[in-house]
Design a protein around this motif. Structure first.
Motif, PDB file in Angstrom:
ATOM      1  N   LYS A  47       0.800  -1.221   0.000  1.00  0.00           N
ATOM      2  CA  LYS A  47       0.000   0.000   0.000  1.00  0.00           C
ATOM      3  C   LYS A  47       0.834   1.273   0.000  1.00  0.00           C
ATOM      4  CE  LYS A  47      -3.322  -0.089   3.002  1.00  0.00           C
ATOM      5  NZ  LYS A  47      -4.177  -0.333   4.162  1.00  0.00           N
ATOM      6  N   ALA A  48       1.943   1.268   0.700  1.00  0.00           N
ATOM      7  CA  ALA A  48       2.767   2.475   0.821  1.00  0.00           C
ATOM      8  C   ALA A  48       4.055   2.107   1.545  1.00  0.00           C
ATOM      9  CB  ALA A  48       2.028   3.558   1.612  1.00  0.00           C
ATOM     10  N   ILE A  49       5.007   3.018   1.528  1.00  0.00           N
ATOM     11  CA  ILE A  49       6.200   2.844   2.369  1.00  0.00           C
ATOM     12  C   ILE A  49       5.823   3.291   3.773  1.00  0.00           C
ATOM     13  CG2 ILE A  49       8.524   3.698   2.842  1.00  0.00           C
ATOM     14  CD1 ILE A  49       8.942   3.877  -0.177  1.00  0.00           C
ATOM     15  N   HIS A  50       6.051   2.451   4.746  1.00  0.00           N
ATOM     16  CA  HIS A  50       5.739   2.796   6.131  1.00  0.00           C
ATOM     17  C   HIS A  50       6.862   3.619   6.761  1.00  0.00           C
ATOM     18  CE1 HIS A  50       5.546   2.209  10.526  1.00  0.00           C
ATOM     19  NE2 HIS A  50       4.247   2.340  10.322  1.00  0.00           N
ATOM     20  N   HIS A  51       8.103   3.147   6.594  1.00  0.00           N
ATOM     21  CA  HIS A  51       9.218   3.889   7.171  1.00  0.00           C
ATOM     22  C   HIS A  51      10.508   3.581   6.431  1.00  0.00           C
ATOM     23  CE1 HIS A  51       9.651   0.064   9.424  1.00  0.00           C
ATOM     24  NE2 HIS A  51      10.942   0.348   9.365  1.00  0.00           N
ATOM     25  N   VAL A  52      11.480   4.451   6.649  1.00  0.00           N
ATOM     26  CA  VAL A  52      12.847   4.270   6.181  1.00  0.00           C
ATOM     27  C   VAL A  52      13.725   4.383   7.421  1.00  0.00           C
ATOM     28  CG1 VAL A  52      14.706   5.239   4.783  1.00  0.00           C
ATOM     29  CG2 VAL A  52      12.358   5.253   3.908  1.00  0.00           C
ATOM     30  N   ALA A  53      14.627   3.421   7.600  1.00  0.00           N
ATOM     31  CA  ALA A  53      15.517   3.413   8.759  1.00  0.00           C
ATOM     32  C   ALA A  53      16.879   3.976   8.374  1.00  0.00           C
ATOM     33  CB  ALA A  53      15.663   1.999   9.304  1.00  0.00           C
ATOM     34  N   ILE A  54      17.408   4.833   9.247  1.00  0.00           N
ATOM     35  CA  ILE A  54      18.705   5.471   9.026  1.00  0.00           C
ATOM     36  C   ILE A  54      19.567   5.229  10.259  1.00  0.00           C
ATOM     37  CG2 ILE A  54      19.896   7.671   8.665  1.00  0.00           C
ATOM     38  CD1 ILE A  54      17.246   8.686   7.391  1.00  0.00           C
ATOM     39  N   ILE A  55      20.781   4.739  10.055  1.00  0.00           N
ATOM     40  CA  ILE A  55      21.737   4.570  11.150  1.00  0.00           C
ATOM     41  C   ILE A  55      22.699   5.755  11.095  1.00  0.00           C
ATOM     42  CG2 ILE A  55      23.583   3.136  12.115  1.00  0.00           C
ATOM     43  CD1 ILE A  55      22.159   0.725  10.792  1.00  0.00           C
ATOM     44  N   CYS A  56      22.841   6.442  12.209  1.00  0.00           N
ATOM     45  CA  CYS A  56      23.667   7.654  12.239  1.00  0.00           C
ATOM     46  C   CYS A  56      24.928   7.444  13.073  1.00  0.00           C
ATOM     47  CB  CYS A  56      22.855   8.827  12.775  1.00  0.00           C
ATOM     48  SG  CYS A  56      22.215   8.581  14.440  1.00  0.00           S
ATOM     49  N   SER A  57      25.922   8.279  12.833  1.00  0.00           N
ATOM     50  CA  SER A  57      27.175   8.185  13.587  1.00  0.00           C
ATOM     51  C   SER A  57      27.135   9.000  14.879  1.00  0.00           C
ATOM     52  CB  SER A  57      28.352   8.645  12.733  1.00  0.00           C
ATOM     53  OG  SER A  57      28.230  10.022  12.431  1.00  0.00           O
ATOM     54  N   ASP A  58      26.341  10.072  14.881  1.00  0.00           N
ATOM     55  CA  ASP A  58      26.218  10.953  16.046  1.00  0.00           C
ATOM     56  C   ASP A  58      24.729  11.209  16.248  1.00  0.00           C
ATOM     57  OD1 ASP A  58      25.876  13.320  17.639  1.00  0.00           O
ATOM     58  OD2 ASP A  58      27.944  13.907  17.185  1.00  0.00           O
ATOM     59  N   ASP A  64      22.492  14.595   4.726  1.00  0.00           N
ATOM     60  CA  ASP A  64      22.323  14.649   6.180  1.00  0.00           C
ATOM     61  C   ASP A  64      23.706  14.703   6.817  1.00  0.00           C
ATOM     62  OD1 ASP A  64      23.334  12.018   6.492  1.00  0.00           O
ATOM     63  OD2 ASP A  64      21.516  11.277   7.457  1.00  0.00           O
ATOM     64  N   PRO A  65      23.809  14.790   8.145  1.00  0.00           N
ATOM     65  CA  PRO A  65      25.128  14.937   8.779  1.00  0.00           C
ATOM     66  C   PRO A  65      26.112  13.802   8.497  1.00  0.00           C
ATOM     67  CG  PRO A  65      23.421  15.585  10.312  1.00  0.00           C
ATOM     68  CD  PRO A  65      22.721  14.978   9.116  1.00  0.00           C
ATOM     69  N   ASP A  66      25.613  12.626   8.113  1.00  0.00           N
ATOM     70  CA  ASP A  66      26.499  11.505   7.796  1.00  0.00           C
ATOM     71  C   ASP A  66      26.749  11.357   6.301  1.00  0.00           C
ATOM     72  OD1 ASP A  66      27.185  10.357  10.371  1.00  0.00           O
ATOM     73  OD2 ASP A  66      25.047   9.890  10.543  1.00  0.00           O
ATOM     74  N   GLY A  67      26.303  12.317   5.518  1.00  0.00           N
ATOM     75  CA  GLY A  67      26.530  12.260   4.088  1.00  0.00           C
ATOM     76  C   GLY A  67      25.497  11.450   3.319  1.00  0.00           C
ATOM     77  N   LEU A  68      24.410  11.022   3.968  1.00  0.00           N
ATOM     78  CA  LEU A  68      23.353  10.301   3.273  1.00  0.00           C
ATOM     79  C   LEU A  68      22.719  11.247   2.260  1.00  0.00           C
ATOM     80  CD1 LEU A  68      21.467   7.813   2.945  1.00  0.00           C
ATOM     81  CD2 LEU A  68      19.996   8.885   4.659  1.00  0.00           C
ATOM     82  N   PRO A  69      22.707  10.894   0.986  1.00  0.00           N
ATOM     83  CA  PRO A  69      22.108  11.779  -0.011  1.00  0.00           C
ATOM     84  C   PRO A  69      20.596  11.902   0.183  1.00  0.00           C
ATOM     85  CG  PRO A  69      23.516  10.135  -1.059  1.00  0.00           C
ATOM     86  CD  PRO A  69      23.329   9.716   0.365  1.00  0.00           C
ATOM     87  N   LEU A  70      20.128  13.132   0.241  1.00  0.00           N
ATOM     88  CA  LEU A  70      18.706  13.448   0.343  1.00  0.00           C
ATOM     89  C   LEU A  70      18.340  14.304  -0.857  1.00  0.00           C
ATOM     90  CD1 LEU A  70      18.600  14.384   4.131  1.00  0.00           C
ATOM     91  CD2 LEU A  70      18.024  12.185   3.100  1.00  0.00           C
TER      92      LEU A  70
END
Length: 127
Positions: free
Chosen positions: A3-14, A116-122
């Motif tokens: 039906k849809a994307i529920h969530h996206v998980a991101i692991i951060c360094s700080d 984002d602060p860890d360089g994840l492309p947005l």
């Protein structure tokens, strides 16, 4: 079935730096925050305007995500906006570096990238 994307998980360094970026800079609303003692890890649930969510995790000693050159796997996370240039200006005013706005040759829609602060492309993508 799907039906849809529920969530996206991101692991951060700080964790605190990334929490501030997504909640203060991007102004996304916190739904829940939990410290998971057995894993010595934080989990932050953040609401997206569309009803989906981001999950922000902290894990000790998580390896850096390869971005350049691009690696296999999830490439980037895109946010839909009405006006890409206006959204890019809004981010720039908050001190976030934004690439020049471009036009998708296949759709004719404008888009740009920031990180984002860890360089994840947005990505910001025109609705």
């Amino acid at each position: 079935m799907l039906k849809a994307i529920h969530h996206v998980a991101i692991i951060c360094s700080d964790y605190q730096r990334s929490k501030a970026f997504y909640t203060d800079v991007l102004e996304l609303k916190v739904l829940a925050e939990h410290y998971r003692q057995p894993r010595d890890s934080w989990k932050l649930d953040i609401a997206l305007p569309c009803g989906g969510q981001l999950e922000l995790f902290s894990f000790n000693d998580a390896p850096a995500r390869p971005s350049y050159p691009e690696a296999q796997g999830l490439r980037h996370l895109a946010f839909l906006v009405d006006d890409v240039q206006q959204a890019a200006n809004w981010l720039t005013a908050k001190g976030i570096a934004v690439e020049p706005v471009r036009t998708d040759p296949y759709t004719g829609k404008q888009f740009t990238f920031f990180a984002d602060p860890d360089g994840l492309p947005l990505e910001l993508y025109q609705s």
